[in-house]
Design a protein around this motif. Structure first.
Motif, mmCIF file in Angstrom:
data_model
loop_
_atom_site.group_PDB
_atom_site.id
_atom_site.type_symbol
_atom_site.label_atom_id
_atom_site.label_comp_id
_atom_site.label_asym_id
_atom_site.label_seq_id
_atom_site.Cartn_x
_atom_site.Cartn_y
_atom_site.Cartn_z
ATOM 1 N N ALA A 41 0.899 -1.185 0.193
ATOM 2 C CA ALA A 41 -0.105 0.028 0.082
ATOM 3 C C ALA A 41 0.870 1.203 0.012
ATOM 4 C CB ALA A 41 -0.958 -0.051 1.304
ATOM 5 N N THR A 42 1.937 1.435 0.898
ATOM 6 C CA THR A 42 2.336 2.722 1.143
ATOM 7 C C THR A 42 3.588 2.749 0.080
ATOM 8 O OG1 THR A 42 3.760 1.856 2.896
ATOM 9 C CG2 THR A 42 1.948 3.029 3.460
ATOM 10 N N LEU A 45 2.330 4.731 -3.276
ATOM 11 C CA LEU A 45 2.171 5.990 -3.268
ATOM 12 C C LEU A 45 3.415 6.866 -3.681
ATOM 13 C CD1 LEU A 45 0.464 6.869 0.109
ATOM 14 C CD2 LEU A 45 -0.724 6.822 -2.018
ATOM 15 N N LEU A 46 4.581 6.118 -3.493
ATOM 16 C CA LEU A 46 5.756 7.192 -4.001
ATOM 17 C C LEU A 46 6.405 6.624 -5.190
ATOM 18 C CD1 LEU A 46 8.529 4.919 -3.653
ATOM 19 C CD2 LEU A 46 8.101 5.207 -1.202
ATOM 20 N N ALA A 123 7.610 2.201 6.230
ATOM 21 C CA ALA A 123 6.682 2.756 5.391
ATOM 22 C C ALA A 123 5.286 2.375 6.226
ATOM 23 C CB ALA A 123 6.443 2.800 4.178
ATOM 24 N N ASP A 124 5.241 2.426 7.557
ATOM 25 C CA ASP A 124 3.844 1.977 8.199
ATOM 26 C C ASP A 124 4.267 2.252 9.576
ATOM 27 O OD1 ASP A 124 1.523 -0.039 7.678
ATOM 28 O OD2 ASP A 124 2.531 -0.173 9.906
ATOM 29 N N SER A 125 3.145 2.915 10.552
ATOM 30 C CA SER A 125 3.591 3.412 11.809
ATOM 31 C C SER A 125 3.824 2.150 12.594
ATOM 32 C CB SER A 125 2.293 3.997 12.184
ATOM 33 O OG SER A 125 1.073 3.095 12.026
ATOM 34 N N SER A 138 11.055 2.835 13.505
ATOM 35 C CA SER A 138 10.324 3.707 13.793
ATOM 36 C C SER A 138 9.541 4.053 12.202
ATOM 37 C CB SER A 138 10.954 5.243 14.027
ATOM 38 O OG SER A 138 9.937 6.149 14.226
ATOM 39 N N GLY A 139 8.165 4.221 12.219
ATOM 40 C CA GLY A 139 7.590 4.651 11.040
ATOM 41 C C GLY A 139 7.550 6.087 10.430
ATOM 42 N N PHE A 140 7.258 5.952 8.863
ATOM 43 C CA PHE A 140 7.305 7.232 8.319
ATOM 44 C C PHE A 140 6.371 7.239 7.184
ATOM 45 C CE2 PHE A 140 10.822 9.256 10.245
ATOM 46 C CZ PHE A 140 11.537 8.165 10.996
ATOM 47 N N GLY A 141 6.019 8.478 6.792
ATOM 48 C CA GLY A 141 4.930 8.455 5.454
ATOM 49 C C GLY A 141 5.890 8.270 4.109
ATOM 50 N N SER A 142 5.092 7.848 3.276
ATOM 51 C CA SER A 142 5.842 7.662 1.937
ATOM 52 C C SER A 142 6.918 8.364 1.347
ATOM 53 C CB SER A 142 4.504 7.366 0.814
ATOM 54 O OG SER A 142 3.816 6.467 1.222
ATOM 55 N N THR A 143 6.725 9.931 1.271
ATOM 56 C CA THR A 143 7.490 10.847 0.966
ATOM 57 C C THR A 143 9.034 10.706 1.712
ATOM 58 O OG1 THR A 143 6.088 12.108 0.169
ATOM 59 C CG2 THR A 143 8.181 13.001 0.074
ATOM 60 N N ASP A 144 9.127 10.246 3.109
ATOM 61 C CA ASP A 144 10.095 10.445 3.646
ATOM 62 C C ASP A 144 10.785 8.946 3.246
ATOM 63 O OD1 ASP A 144 9.374 11.711 6.727
ATOM 64 O OD2 ASP A 144 11.097 11.962 5.725
ATOM 65 N N LEU A 146 10.459 7.635 0.377
ATOM 66 C CA LEU A 146 11.073 8.003 -0.813
ATOM 67 C C LEU A 146 12.646 8.368 -0.919
ATOM 68 C CD1 LEU A 146 10.893 8.370 -4.120
ATOM 69 C CD2 LEU A 146 9.655 10.503 -3.505
ATOM 70 N N PHE B 16 -8.066 5.163 0.915
ATOM 71 C CA PHE B 16 -6.726 5.095 0.375
ATOM 72 C C PHE B 16 -6.873 4.728 -1.207
ATOM 73 C CE2 PHE B 16 -2.401 4.247 0.998
ATOM 74 C CZ PHE B 16 -1.751 3.288 -0.015
ATOM 75 N N SER B 58 0.492 5.989 9.233
ATOM 76 C CA SER B 58 1.314 6.863 8.391
ATOM 77 C C SER B 58 0.749 7.057 7.128
ATOM 78 C CB SER B 58 2.423 5.969 8.574
ATOM 79 O OG SER B 58 2.395 5.014 7.573
ATOM 80 N N GLU B 60 0.125 8.517 3.943
ATOM 81 C CA GLU B 60 0.236 9.950 3.410
ATOM 82 C C GLU B 60 -0.890 10.610 2.695
ATOM 83 O OE1 GLU B 60 4.503 11.252 2.124
ATOM 84 O OE2 GLU B 60 3.289 11.499 0.200
ATOM 85 N N ASN B 86 4.588 14.426 7.199
ATOM 86 C CA ASN B 86 3.822 14.066 5.961
ATOM 87 C C ASN B 86 3.194 15.468 5.402
ATOM 88 O OD1 ASN B 86 4.248 11.388 6.050
ATOM 89 N ND2 ASN B 86 2.085 10.835 6.484
ATOM 90 N N LEU B 146 9.800 17.706 0.531
ATOM 91 C CA LEU B 146 10.937 16.993 0.534
ATOM 92 C C LEU B 146 11.348 16.547 -0.532
ATOM 93 C CD1 LEU B 146 12.857 15.446 2.892
ATOM 94 C CD2 LEU B 146 11.422 13.543 2.474
#
Lengths: 424, 160
Positions: A41-42, A45-46, A123-125, A138-144, A146, B16, B58, B60, B86, B146
């Motif tokens: 999924a995540t 997005l990138l 790419a998941d919390s 630790s988790g991050f969003g898709s642009t991080d 990327l 989503f 998370s 986005e 984000n 970013l």
């Protein structure tokens, strides 16, 4: 360079991995990544931005890609997203991606690259789960993500650290899930915002690794940046079992004085089984306060509660019992490894005989994806980690979060039940 | 919006998607009606919230739905960490200001003064401070997100 403000294990792990050639910006440090986790999924997005930029993955050996959310896809739209992700994985030369092998966080801890003191981003919390092995995860969003895929770096601030010491003797009706629900109930949803939660297991009988994974999984629900168990004999035993041979868990740096922002002691001897009421993971009560509540569905699974220990305790409670005929008991092992072991140990057969539906390792109904969404006014007790309004289906459905013991006991009764009635 | 507004109510998982129109539709889908009703009348480009805004997933797509619906800035008492990153990473302005929820209502006009870290409601004569934006975050915002930051800072490990 940053002064060591706390010398917490998290801080030392981050500082050990700083990119020396990159200057600090404000409070943010550029940190080298040891392992990067992404799922269908995540990552999807990138992909377009990744292709537009035209770069390459910095090191394919440090990447783990899985398909676990749309596993297998239950709609055409989801099939299209999965297809795009798989094309990307293959196109970038990551041929060892895990197609429908289980939830990404379980795949991650089954991987021999996941070790204490590593920097793991995902790419998941719920990437925080891997902290149970003593890593910074630790988790991050898709642009991080990327940015990380292209550079092998992530920008981080060093979090303040909270020490949590578990003391006493863990009763046999208490699982890791009860411990973390108790903590989140005390701290509230933002109570550990941006903090590192560092767990010291001083209990007599030690929290199992599956229990620790459950605990670390949910630190994000009280706002924490990461959670970790300071490595000990349980960690070594797990690594030895997973990887074979003797694994030495080394010190990161020579011992140094640590000053934590806060220290919390939890006497597990006195803990009661806990339940998080709709619609917040911090809305926690003892099971005795909510026992008797009617339920339509029990979900045993997710990255918070679908491991071998969970299936073991569930089959112990459900052995030779039959759940009410209208009740939906959905069991989803967290990985194919867990599923195979559970079959070997006859847990799966026991659960089927009790009336459970066994689904393939995947996220399932946790985030309202598939394999057991709820209709209007339906009630579910779940071993997952979030019970926000509408998350598992209809906006007027309700989810109670609990340990697998409590969930299994509830399946027998058709109502929320106290596991102590089944064990003592 | 109040405290602990999570990503599942801001943008339900069912929305989503990779397609903008679907992501745009999911915006505030599970929030109580008054805030949403006002928004659909073509009001604010700014969202105001309490503590721990955007806690939970998370995904986005939640932040993207803000941008797709014309939101330019989000001012909250505090943010949940992934959601904050984000928002900033896709070029939105995210600011922290204590008790901002108490001082601003739907339809108010907010002036954001980046020179002196102040937000104002000129009509009601309210002035509040917001927390100083970290240098790193400021760089990202100035680059439009970013990805812009990445292409501008020419990382040594990364070849275009």
């Amino acid at each position: 360079m940053t002064e060591n403000r706390y010398n917490s294990l998290t801080e030392r792990i981050i500082l050990k991995n700083i990119c020396p050639e990159v200057e600090r910006e404000g409070e943010y440090l550029a940190v080298k990544i040891d392992l990067l986790l992404g799922h269908d999924a995540t990552i999807a997005l990138l992909i377009d931005d990744f292709r537009k930029i035209g770069g390459k993955i910095w090191d394919r050996r440090k990447v783990i890609f899985t398909a676990d959310h749309f596993a297998p896809p239950a709609s055409i739209g989801r099939a299209d997203i999965l297809k795009k992700s798989i094309e990307f994985f293959r196109g970038e030369g990551v041929s060892d991606y895990h197609l429908f092998k289980g939830i990404c966080h379980q795949i991650l801890v089954e991987d021999s690259r996941t070790l204490p003191y590593k920097i793991i981003i995902g790419a998941d919390s719920h990437t925080v789960t891997a902290g149970a092995l003593g890593a910074f995860a630790s988790g991050f969003g898709s642009t991080d993500i990327l940015y990380a895929l292209l550079t092998g770096k992530i920008w981080l601030r060093i979090p303040r650290a909270v020490k949590i010491t578990l003391k006493g003797r863990i009763p046999d009706y208490i699982l890791g899930k009860d411990i973390i629900l108790n903590l989140i109930g005390e701290l509230g949803e933002g109570g550990a915002n941006y903090r590192a939660l560092e767990f010291f297991d001083d209990t007599e009988n030690k929290v199992s690794m599956d229990g620790r994974l459950s605990i670390c999984n949910m630190v994000v629900e009280c706002g924490a940046k990461n959670g970790l168990f300071v490595p000990d004999s349980i960690t070594s035993k797990y690594l030895k079992f997973r990887d074979g041979g003797s694994v030495k868990v080394e010190e990161v740096l020579p011992p140094a004085p640590i000053s934590y922002e806060k220290e919390i002691n939890i006497n597990v001897t006195e803990l009661e089984p806990k339940v998080a009421l709709p619609h917040s993971p911090s809305n926690v009560v003892s099971v005795s306060e909510i026992a008797g509540e009617k339920i339509d569905q029990v979900f045993i699974g997710s990255c918070a509660g679908g491991r071998l220990e969970d299936l073991q305790v569930a089959s112990r409670i459900l052995k030779d019992k039959k759940i009410p005929s209208h009740l939906k008991l959905i069991v989803i092992p967290a990985s194919t490894g867990v599923l195979k072991s559970a079959i070997e140990k006859y847990y799966i057969q026991t659960l089927i005989d009790a009336g459970a539906v066994i689904c393939n390792p995947s996220c399932g109904p946790c985030g309202g994806i598939d394999k057991g969404l709820l209709g209007e006014d339906e009630v579910c007790i779940s071993t997952s980690n979030r019970n926000f309004k509408g998350r598992m289906g209809h906006s007027e459905s309700s989810v109670f979060l609990a340990s697998t013991l409590t969930a299994a006991a509830s399946a027998v009764e058709g109502r929320i039940a106290d596991p102590r009635d089944f064990i003592m | 919006m109040g405290d602990n507004v999570n990503t599942d109510v801001l943008h339900p998982p069912a929305y989503f998607d990779l397609r903008d129109h679907r992501v745009k539709d999911g915006f505030l889908k599970n929030i109580d009606s008054p805030s949403r009703r006002h928004f659909s009348l073509g009001g604010a480009g700014i969202i105001v919230a309490g503590k721990n805004f955007g806690c939970g997933s998370s995904r986005e797509t939640t932040a993207r739905s803000f941008k797709l619906n014309g939101i330019k800035a989000v001012v909250a008492e505090s943010f949940s960490r992934i959601f904050y990153r984000n928002l900033v990473n896709i070029g939105l302005l995210a600011l922290e200001s204590p008790r901002v929820c108490d001082k601003f209502n739907n339809g108010d006009i907010m002036v954001i003064d980046l020179e002196i870290n102040e937000i104002r409601n000129e009509e009601k004569k309210i002035r509040l401070k917001f927390s100083r934006i970290d240098d790193h975050i400021a760089k990202i915002i100035r680059s439009g997100g970013l990805i812009g930051y990445l292409t501008e800072t020419k990382d040594s490990n990364f070849h275009l």
